[in-house]
Design a protein around this motif. Structure first.
Motif, PDB file in Angstrom:
ATOM      1  N   THR A   7     -38.785  -4.482  57.312  1.00  9.98           N
ATOM      2  CA  THR A   7     -37.647  -3.886  58.102  1.00  9.98           C
ATOM      3  C   THR A   7     -36.555  -4.922  57.886  1.00  9.98           C
ATOM      4  N   LEU A  10     -33.337  -3.864  61.871  1.00  4.89           N
ATOM      5  CA  LEU A  10     -33.541  -3.086  62.574  1.00  4.89           C
ATOM      6  C   LEU A  10     -33.290  -3.110  64.008  1.00  4.89           C
ATOM      7  N   LEU A  49     -39.919   3.293  65.930  1.00  7.26           N
ATOM      8  CA  LEU A  49     -39.202   3.344  64.936  1.00  7.26           C
ATOM      9  C   LEU A  49     -39.912   3.170  63.618  1.00  7.26           C
ATOM     10  N   GLN A  55     -35.226   7.381  65.753  1.00  5.37           N
ATOM     11  CA  GLN A  55     -34.414   6.904  64.695  1.00  5.37           C
ATOM     12  C   GLN A  55     -33.691   5.522  65.256  1.00  5.37           C
ATOM     13  N   PRO A  56     -33.583   4.690  64.380  1.00  5.66           N
ATOM     14  CA  PRO A  56     -32.873   3.380  64.569  1.00  5.66           C
ATOM     15  C   PRO A  56     -31.387   3.744  64.670  1.00  5.66           C
ATOM     16  N   GLU A  60     -32.596  -0.826  58.255  1.00  7.69           N
ATOM     17  CA  GLU A  60     -33.657  -0.022  57.325  1.00  7.69           C
ATOM     18  C   GLU A  60     -34.956  -0.180  57.479  1.00  7.69           C
ATOM     19  N   ILE A  61     -36.138   0.680  57.005  1.00  4.85           N
ATOM     20  CA  ILE A  61     -37.220   0.558  56.985  1.00  4.85           C
ATOM     21  C   ILE A  61     -37.882   0.802  55.619  1.00  4.85           C
ATOM     22  N   TRP A  62     -38.562   0.043  54.984  1.00  4.37           N
ATOM     23  CA  TRP A  62     -39.129   0.202  53.685  1.00  4.37           C
ATOM     24  C   TRP A  62     -40.401   0.112  53.446  1.00  4.37           C
ATOM     25  N   GLU A  71     -37.589   3.763  50.856  1.00  5.00           N
ATOM     26  CA  GLU A  71     -36.930   3.716  51.900  1.00  5.00           C
ATOM     27  C   GLU A  71     -37.490   4.722  53.074  1.00  5.00           C
ATOM     28  N   THR A  73     -36.345   5.024  56.242  1.00  5.53           N
ATOM     29  CA  THR A  73     -35.681   4.669  57.787  1.00  5.53           C
ATOM     30  C   THR A  73     -35.644   6.324  58.391  1.00  5.53           C
ATOM     31  N   ASP A  74     -34.905   7.328  57.754  1.00 10.36           N
ATOM     32  CA  ASP A  74     -34.961   8.477  58.247  1.00 10.36           C
ATOM     33  C   ASP A  74     -35.944   9.592  58.086  1.00 10.36           C
TER      34      ASP A  74
END
Ligand SMILES: Nc1ncnc2c1ncn2[C@@H]1O[C@H](COP(=O)(O)OP(=O)(O)OP(=O)(O)O)[C@@H](O)[C@H]1O
Length: 255
Positions: A7, A10, A49, A55-56, A60-62, A71, A73-74
């Protein structure tokens, strides 16, 4: 060691309340990391999350997928699960009217993108059944394979939930309060199951847990959250003897 989940700053705000405060963490493969913190520290929000339930606000989240960091994230929860991040829910996720084997058939078939239909006789699918037999052996369910889930004990249901989460062959496995509502014997069983799974399958475990005995038993690493931010991060002994950690718990519970 390989990073499987990361993350980057985040953040999640609910109005003015910062529930996740710019959390940057990396998780390595085959490790068991416990995320702990007093009530309201932001553990559930962080999990939500990671799994795409929330949704943050930013960050980002990978996740490592097919060898590359991707990625997510979304991504929607089902996309996150399909990418290899699986979560076993505190609230049960089981079809009560089906047997243990049937529940796992549903999960496996859905994971493979097929439609589940009892008339298509999943029992006749040898490959599927071998996979499910292996999964049940791994999670100590073989003896109750043909038992309907509505008659199982709390501890047995917990094992079924874990097997369901494993059915999608996760690379990262989130366990949400695995010993919640369990008696001491069930707690001991689930702790040894987590240890066995960590040894037997090539997955990374992230666990939230209130029982500090369990945390100490299973963790290679402990991350402490307080007011949404990372307060301490490291090997269990060092983290649990950190004064800031003890202070964060004062007034809510004892470490
Ligand atoms: N949907 C929401 N709307 C507004 N505030 C929220 C929402 N979800 C969580 N919060 C707030 O965010 C903060 C973090 O909550 P969270 O549930 O993530 O903590 P936690 O560490 O999981 O707590 P616990 O151990 O009690 O389950 C709390 O102050 C909580 O009240």
């Amino acid at each position: 060691m390989t990073t499987v989940l990361r993350t980057e700053e985040l953040r999640k705000q609910f109005g003015d309340l910062v529930a996740t405060d710019d959390v940057s963490l990396e998780f390595d493969d085959q490790h068991v990391t416990s995320i702990i913190g007093p009530n309201g520290a932001g553990k559930t929000t962080f999990y939500n999350l990671l799994t795409g339930v929330l949704q943050p606000t930013s960050g980002e989240i990978w996740l490592r997928k097919d060898g590359d960091m991707t990625e997510i994230t979304d991504a929607e929860p089902h996309e996150v699960a399909r990418s290899g991040l699986s979560r076993s829910y505190q609230i049960t996720n089981i079809f009560e009217g089906l047997t243990v084997r049937e529940n796992l058939q549903v999960a496996r078939i859905a994971h493979e993108g097929r439609t589940f239909d009892m008339r298509s006789r999943p029992d006749a699918d040898e490959e599927l059944n071998e996979e499910i037999d292996d999964l049940m052996e791994l999670t100590n369910l073989t003896e109750i394979a043909e038992t309907k889930c509505d008659t199982l004990s709390h501890g047995e249901k917990r094992n079924v939930e874990i097997a369901l989460a494993l059915a999608i062959e996760p690379s990262v496995f989130l366990l949400d309060e695995p010993t919640a509502g369990m008696n001491p014997t069930e707690t001991e069983e689930i702790v040894s199951l987590i240890r066995e799974l960590n040894r037997d399958i090539d997955a990374t475990f992230i666990v939230t847990e209130h029982d500090m005995g369990v945390v100490t038993d299973i963790s290679d690493r402990i991350v402490v959250l307080a007011e949404g931010a990372v307060l301490a991060d490291g090997e269990p002994e060092a983290v649990l003897s950190d004064e800031r950690v003890t202070e964060a718990y004062l007034g809510s519970e004892t470490v």
